[in-house]
Design an enzyme around this catalytic site. Structure first.
Site, PDB file in Angstrom:
ATOM      1  N   CYS A   2      -0.110  -0.561 -10.245  1.00 57.84           N
ATOM      2  CA  CYS A   2      -1.031  -1.659 -10.565  1.00 57.84           C
ATOM      3  C   CYS A   2      -0.301  -2.726 -11.371  1.00 57.84           C
ATOM      4  O   CYS A   2       0.802  -2.520 -11.828  1.00 57.84           O
ATOM      5  CB  CYS A   2      -2.186  -1.129 -11.400  1.00 57.84           C
ATOM      6  SG  CYS A   2      -3.009   0.278 -10.646  1.00 57.84           S
ATOM      7  N   ARG A  27       1.836  -6.059  -6.875  1.00 55.59           N
ATOM      8  CA  ARG A  27       1.935  -4.674  -7.371  1.00 55.59           C
ATOM      9  C   ARG A  27       0.707  -3.865  -6.991  1.00 55.59           C
ATOM     10  O   ARG A  27       0.698  -2.643  -7.066  1.00 55.59           O
ATOM     11  CB  ARG A  27       2.077  -4.666  -8.900  1.00 55.59           C
ATOM     12  CG  ARG A  27       3.302  -5.357  -9.446  1.00 55.59           C
ATOM     13  CD  ARG A  27       3.335  -5.288 -10.951  1.00 55.59           C
ATOM     14  NE  ARG A  27       3.288  -3.922 -11.415  1.00 55.59           N
ATOM     15  CZ  ARG A  27       4.375  -3.139 -11.491  1.00 55.59           C
ATOM     16  NH1 ARG A  27       5.547  -3.610 -11.143  1.00 55.59           N
ATOM     17  NH2 ARG A  27       4.297  -1.898 -11.898  1.00 55.59           N
ATOM     18  N   TRP A  75      -3.995  -0.831  -7.498  1.00 52.13           N
ATOM     19  CA  TRP A  75      -3.635  -0.158  -6.242  1.00 52.13           C
ATOM     20  C   TRP A  75      -4.194   1.247  -6.391  1.00 52.13           C
ATOM     21  O   TRP A  75      -3.673   2.041  -7.174  1.00 52.13           O
ATOM     22  CB  TRP A  75      -2.124  -0.145  -6.056  1.00 52.13           C
ATOM     23  CG  TRP A  75      -1.672   0.498  -4.776  1.00 52.13           C
ATOM     24  CD1 TRP A  75      -2.051   0.166  -3.515  1.00 52.13           C
ATOM     25  CD2 TRP A  75      -0.750   1.581  -4.637  1.00 52.13           C
ATOM     26  NE1 TRP A  75      -1.429   0.971  -2.602  1.00 52.13           N
ATOM     27  CE2 TRP A  75      -0.624   1.848  -3.252  1.00 52.13           C
ATOM     28  CE3 TRP A  75      -0.015   2.347  -5.526  1.00 52.13           C
ATOM     29  CZ2 TRP A  75       0.197   2.852  -2.755  1.00 52.13           C
ATOM     30  CZ3 TRP A  75       0.810   3.345  -5.030  1.00 52.13           C
ATOM     31  CH2 TRP A  75       0.897   3.591  -3.672  1.00 52.13           C
ATOM     32  N   ASN A 101      -1.985   1.558 -15.807  1.00 58.07           N
ATOM     33  CA  ASN A 101      -1.195   1.719 -14.579  1.00 58.07           C
ATOM     34  C   ASN A 101      -0.529   3.076 -14.683  1.00 58.07           C
ATOM     35  O   ASN A 101       0.137   3.390 -15.656  1.00 58.07           O
ATOM     36  CB  ASN A 101      -0.132   0.615 -14.456  1.00 58.07           C
ATOM     37  CG  ASN A 101       0.762   0.846 -13.232  1.00 58.07           C
ATOM     38  OD1 ASN A 101       0.325   1.472 -12.258  1.00 58.07           O
ATOM     39  ND2 ASN A 101       1.992   0.391 -13.307  1.00 58.07           N
ATOM     40  N   GLY A 102      -0.760   3.934 -13.660  1.00 55.87           N
ATOM     41  CA  GLY A 102      -0.143   5.266 -13.666  1.00 55.87           C
ATOM     42  C   GLY A 102      -1.173   6.297 -13.243  1.00 55.87           C
ATOM     43  O   GLY A 102      -2.216   5.967 -12.692  1.00 55.87           O
ATOM     44  N   GLU A 481      16.578   1.425   9.712  1.00 56.09           N
ATOM     45  CA  GLU A 481      16.027   0.354   8.865  1.00 56.09           C
ATOM     46  C   GLU A 481      15.218  -0.635   9.708  1.00 56.09           C
ATOM     47  O   GLU A 481      14.147  -1.080   9.292  1.00 56.09           O
ATOM     48  CB  GLU A 481      17.154  -0.350   8.116  1.00 56.09           C
ATOM     49  CG  GLU A 481      16.719  -1.551   7.288  1.00 56.09           C
ATOM     50  CD  GLU A 481      15.677  -1.238   6.222  1.00 56.09           C
ATOM     51  OE1 GLU A 481      15.430  -0.049   5.931  1.00 56.09           O
ATOM     52  OE2 GLU A 481      15.065  -2.187   5.697  1.00 56.09           O
ATOM     53  N   LYS A 485      11.233  -1.542   9.013  1.00 56.42           N
ATOM     54  CA  LYS A 485      10.741  -2.912   8.829  1.00 56.42           C
ATOM     55  C   LYS A 485       9.560  -3.185   9.755  1.00 56.42           C
ATOM     56  O   LYS A 485       8.531  -3.701   9.366  1.00 56.42           O
ATOM     57  CB  LYS A 485      11.857  -3.927   9.111  1.00 56.42           C
ATOM     58  CG  LYS A 485      12.883  -4.094   8.019  1.00 56.42           C
ATOM     59  CD  LYS A 485      12.391  -4.668   6.733  1.00 56.42           C
ATOM     60  CE  LYS A 485      11.947  -3.769   5.664  1.00 56.42           C
ATOM     61  NZ  LYS A 485      12.675  -2.786   4.986  1.00 56.42           N
ATOM     62  N   GLU A 488       6.291  -0.976   8.975  1.00 54.72           N
ATOM     63  CA  GLU A 488       5.563  -1.157   7.700  1.00 54.72           C
ATOM     64  C   GLU A 488       4.845  -2.497   7.614  1.00 54.72           C
ATOM     65  O   GLU A 488       3.908  -2.627   6.829  1.00 54.72           O
ATOM     66  CB  GLU A 488       6.470  -0.951   6.501  1.00 54.72           C
ATOM     67  CG  GLU A 488       7.495  -2.022   6.233  1.00 54.72           C
ATOM     68  CD  GLU A 488       8.241  -1.766   4.912  1.00 54.72           C
ATOM     69  OE1 GLU A 488       7.635  -1.316   3.936  1.00 54.72           O
ATOM     70  OE2 GLU A 488       9.444  -2.020   4.893  1.00 54.72           O
ATOM     71  N   HIS A 504      17.525  14.799  24.103  1.00 52.51           N
ATOM     72  CA  HIS A 504      17.015  16.057  23.518  1.00 52.51           C
ATOM     73  C   HIS A 504      15.528  15.968  23.213  1.00 52.51           C
ATOM     74  O   HIS A 504      14.999  16.777  22.460  1.00 52.51           O
ATOM     75  CB  HIS A 504      17.809  16.380  22.237  1.00 52.51           C
ATOM     76  CG  HIS A 504      19.265  16.562  22.480  1.00 52.51           C
ATOM     77  ND1 HIS A 504      19.789  17.621  23.194  1.00 52.51           N
ATOM     78  CD2 HIS A 504      20.315  15.769  22.157  1.00 52.51           C
ATOM     79  CE1 HIS A 504      21.102  17.485  23.277  1.00 52.51           C
ATOM     80  NE2 HIS A 504      21.446  16.375  22.658  1.00 52.51           N
ATOM     81  N   LYS A 603       4.706  -2.393  -3.701  1.00 51.60           N
ATOM     82  CA  LYS A 603       6.119  -2.761  -3.819  1.00 51.60           C
ATOM     83  C   LYS A 603       6.948  -1.647  -4.433  1.00 51.60           C
ATOM     84  O   LYS A 603       8.093  -1.451  -4.063  1.00 51.60           O
ATOM     85  CB  LYS A 603       6.283  -4.040  -4.654  1.00 51.60           C
ATOM     86  CG  LYS A 603       7.724  -4.536  -4.701  1.00 51.60           C
ATOM     87  CD  LYS A 603       8.293  -4.789  -3.322  1.00 51.60           C
ATOM     88  CE  LYS A 603       9.760  -5.152  -3.344  1.00 51.60           C
ATOM     89  NZ  LYS A 603      10.382  -5.087  -2.005  1.00 51.60           N
TER      90      LYS A 603
HETATM   91  C1  AGP Z   1      11.003  -0.693   2.211  1.00 55.88           C
HETATM   92  O1  AGP Z   1      10.756  -1.880   2.946  1.00 55.88           O
HETATM   93  C2  AGP Z   1       9.731  -0.092   1.671  1.00 55.88           C
HETATM   94  N1  AGP Z   1       9.008  -1.027   0.890  1.00 55.88           N
HETATM   95  C3  AGP Z   1       9.961   1.226   0.942  1.00 55.88           C
HETATM   96  O2  AGP Z   1      10.432   2.164   1.883  1.00 55.88           O
HETATM   97  C4  AGP Z   1      10.954   1.174  -0.240  1.00 55.88           C
HETATM   98  O3  AGP Z   1      12.264   0.979   0.237  1.00 55.88           O
HETATM   99  C5  AGP Z   1      10.908   2.529  -0.982  1.00 55.88           C
HETATM  100  O4  AGP Z   1       9.606   2.726  -1.482  1.00 55.88           O
HETATM  101  C6  AGP Z   1      11.923   2.604  -2.134  1.00 55.88           C
HETATM  102  O5  AGP Z   1      11.622   1.637  -3.101  1.00 55.88           O
HETATM  103  P1  AGP Z   1      12.680   1.401  -4.300  1.00 55.88           P
HETATM  104  O6  AGP Z   1      13.935   0.839  -3.670  1.00 55.88           O
HETATM  105  O7  AGP Z   1      11.998   0.427  -5.209  1.00 55.88           O
HETATM  106  O8  AGP Z   1      12.942   2.720  -4.961  1.00 55.88           O
END
Ligand code: AGP
Length: 608
Positions: A2, A27, A75, A101-102, A481, A485, A488, A504, A603
């Site tokens: 949050c 956040r 969040w 937050n937590g 990767e 992208k 997500e 396989h 994030k």
């Molecule tokens: C990547 O686009 C995602 N947002 C997610 O997989 C991210 O890389 C992962 O949560 C790790 O985050 P960090 O690098 O802040 O530890």
């Protein structure tokens, strides 16, 4: 995860509070709320949905001057998304308001105990227990009361607490979730990160776990959980607010993709010269690496894991140094073989990912030296590590990692090269790769110049429900990767596979409804990738490929292609990154989605 923002002092109004919260929406953005204390009375305004929903509920308040206020963007973790589950939360009397937050792990036990004592709960959240515990323990000193309450909490928290019996005072505390405080001219502030504070002050203090702060309009005081005063000078942050704004782009993600030439420069400057590594942060490890190092273990999540995988391939392929790597959520529970001769490398752009943080704690408990590569100064993971290399890319606001990914790989390669150098395993190939990394800003400008072509290309793929990304060796790390992208931010079911694995199992998925994105690196196994493309085409699946300029076969074999300038195979995951990122970004836009705020994601993931 949050967003928290609050202040105590003169000169600000409700709109200032709301504007500060808006800078933290990345956040958490499923609800928002504020608490305003005025003449021994606390008013709460909170609303499900984006901050705009809250703002449109209280237009008449915007110009109102306020002296003590808390704000929160949520969040959801415990309790669904609703007005009553939004923060701030109050006690039974309305004299206490808190933001959190937590996760309070023992909240059920505490809640039952409080209900037995007659407390009435208004929400389903874990956080609300804090408000009632303050109510129950308050006896005229809010700082002492909060310290007492914190001793009963298990889990993670960053909190702000106000009480009508102590006007013009906020008690802040942190354990496991980030919190930063600052004092400007007759105003003190707290926030989850520096962005909402920078307009008022660039001198900030990052709270450590177990620290509490008392904020008043004369500044702040720091304490530990025993109530002892802590003296610590603030850190000067050289990001200005503009850095964290969109500066003209449509989305933070777009801005951050196009920032990569600058970001990679600031990540590598002073750490690399003519292909030779020179990372000052590594100097203290020289003797350990030369004489004791026997194992390297990389721990990370998501995109950071993909950057770590590229480093593993780089070190094994170019200097024959074996590297283990594990996603942090598995590493924590697999009893990894780690000791005082292990170098554990943690990678995290936010520095707050709980799984990676716990991985760091396990590594250190086993005597390993932990080196963290991170983008956020003063965040938790670097402060619990032995060494840290900051990526210096500036804030990355978009939930999808872009510039921090390429910066991570660049820094990790330089670290790998430094280790090879100290182990007398340096080679011309390593030097060549590092020289190309030094020239990446120009290289990225060239690849970003293909943005219009990539945008056109994305139109042919935005309607599919599934997509497969394939590659071999460094191309495989890029495939993983690229798939992440796309999945997500567009919600297309995209998966990355080793191209050699198709036969396989995965090839059973392919037909004309299941396109494939092929990473065709110009290396000694390229012909095998060409065969994989032919296998795919034989199943009538559409193929788009990224290859190297001059590759005529790709032009005839695939339905679509992007050719990028020649690069060392190790540099390929960096070189194709802007293509993958822009492809995913444009597909998301065509599907009318918000690339900056993908559903169900945040994030940084500060919960398990
Ligand atoms: C990547 O686009 C995602 N947002 C997610 O997989 C991210 O890389 C992962 O949560 C790790 O985050 P960090 O690098 O802040 O530890």
């Amino acid at each position: 995860m949050c967003g928290i923002f609050g202040f105590v002092g003169e000169g600000l109004n409700v709109q200032d509070l709301i504007n500060g919260l808006k800078k933290l929406e990345y956040r958490g953005y499923d609800s928002a709320g504020i608490a305003i204390e005025n003449e021994k009375n606390i008013s709460i305004y909170k609303k499900e949905g984006r901050i705009y929903n809250l703002e449109s509920e209280i237009p008449q308040l915007m110009e109102k001057k306020i002296s003590t206020a808390l704000g929160h963007t949520r969040w959801a973790t415990h309790g669904g998304v609703s007005d009553q589950n939004s923060h701030p939360h109050t006690d039974c009397t309305g004299k206490v308001a808190i933001i959190h937050n937590g996760i309070i792990e023992n909240f059920q036990y505490l809640r039952e105990k409080l209900i037995k004592n007659g407390h009435i709960f208004k929400s389903e959240t874990d956080s609300e227990v804090i408000a009632h515990m303050v109510e129950e323990n308050y006896s005229g000193n809010l700082l002492e009361c909060v310290i007492k309450v914190l001793h009963e909490l298990n889990g993670a928290y960053a909190i702000g607490v106000i009480h009508t019996d102590e006007p013009n005072c906020i008690i802040a505390a942190r354990k496991g979730s980030p919190l930063v405080i600052s004092a400007g001219s007759n105003i003190s502030m707290l926030a989850s990160d520096v962005t909402p504070i920078l307009r008022y002050s660039k001198d900030v203090n990052f709270l450590n776990d177990g620290e509490i702060a008392k904020l008043t309009n004369n500044g702040y005081e720091l304490y530990d959980l025993q109530g002892n005063k802590i003296e610590r000078k603030p850190i000067h942050i050289n990001w200005d607010e503009a850095c964290a704004e969109r500066s003209g782009y449509n989305h933070f993600m777009e801005k951050e993709i196009f920032e990569q030439p600058i970001a990679i420069k600031s990540a590598t400057i002073g750490r690399l010269k003519d292909g030779i590594p020179c990372i000052k942060e590594l100097e203290p490890l020289k003797d350990f690496i030369e004489t004791k190092l026997e194992k390297i273990y990389i721990v990370a999540c998501g995109t950071a894991y993909h950057a770590g995988l590229a480093m593993k391939y780089f070190m094994q392929y170019y200097s024959n140094i074996d590297v283990s790597i594990e996603v942090a959520s598995e590493f924590r529970y697999m009893n990894p073989k780690i000791d005082g001769k292990t170098l554990t490398i943690a990678i995290s752009q936010s520095g707050e990912t709980l799984d990676t943080l716990e991985g760091v704690r396990i590594a250190r408990k086993n005597g390993s030296h932990v080196l963290t590569v991170c983008n956020v100064v003063g965040s938790t993971i670097p402060r619990e590590s032995d060494s840290v290399i900051y990526m210096n890319t500036g804030p990355e606001i978009g939930v999808a990692a872009t510039k921090t990914y390429t910066a991570q790989i660049a820094i990790l390669y330089i670290v790998g090269a430094q280790i090879a150098l100290w182990k007398n395993l340096y080679s011309e190939d390593i030097k060549n790769a590092l020289c190309q990394i030094e020239n990446l800003p120009e290289y990225f400008n060239t690849v970003l110049g293909y943005s219009q072509k990539i945008k056109e290309l994305s139109k042919s793929y935005c309607g599919y429900r599934n997509m497969m990304y394939i590659g071999r060796r460094f191309g495989y790390t890029a495939a993983l990767e690229g798939a992440l992208k796309l999945k997500e931010i567009s919600y297309i079911n995209a998966t990355g596979y080793q191209a050699g694995e198709l036969k396989h199992g995965p090839i059973a998925l392919l037909d004309q409804e299941f396109p494939v994105f092929a990473m065709v690196c110009d290396d000694d196994i390229k012909e095998k990738m060409i065969s994989n493309i032919m296998e795919v085409k034989a199943r009538k699946a559409r193929v788009v490929a990224v290859g190297i300029e001059g590759d005529e076969k790709i032009k005839t074999l695939t339905d679509d292609y992007i050719l990028i300038p020649k690069c060392e195979q190790a540099v390929f995951p960096l070189a194709v990154a802007p293509v993958m990122q822009l492809f995913a970004y444009n597909v998301a836009l065509l599907r009318e989605l918000d690339p900056d705020k993908p559903r169900n994601l945040a994030k940084s993931v500060t919960v398990e």
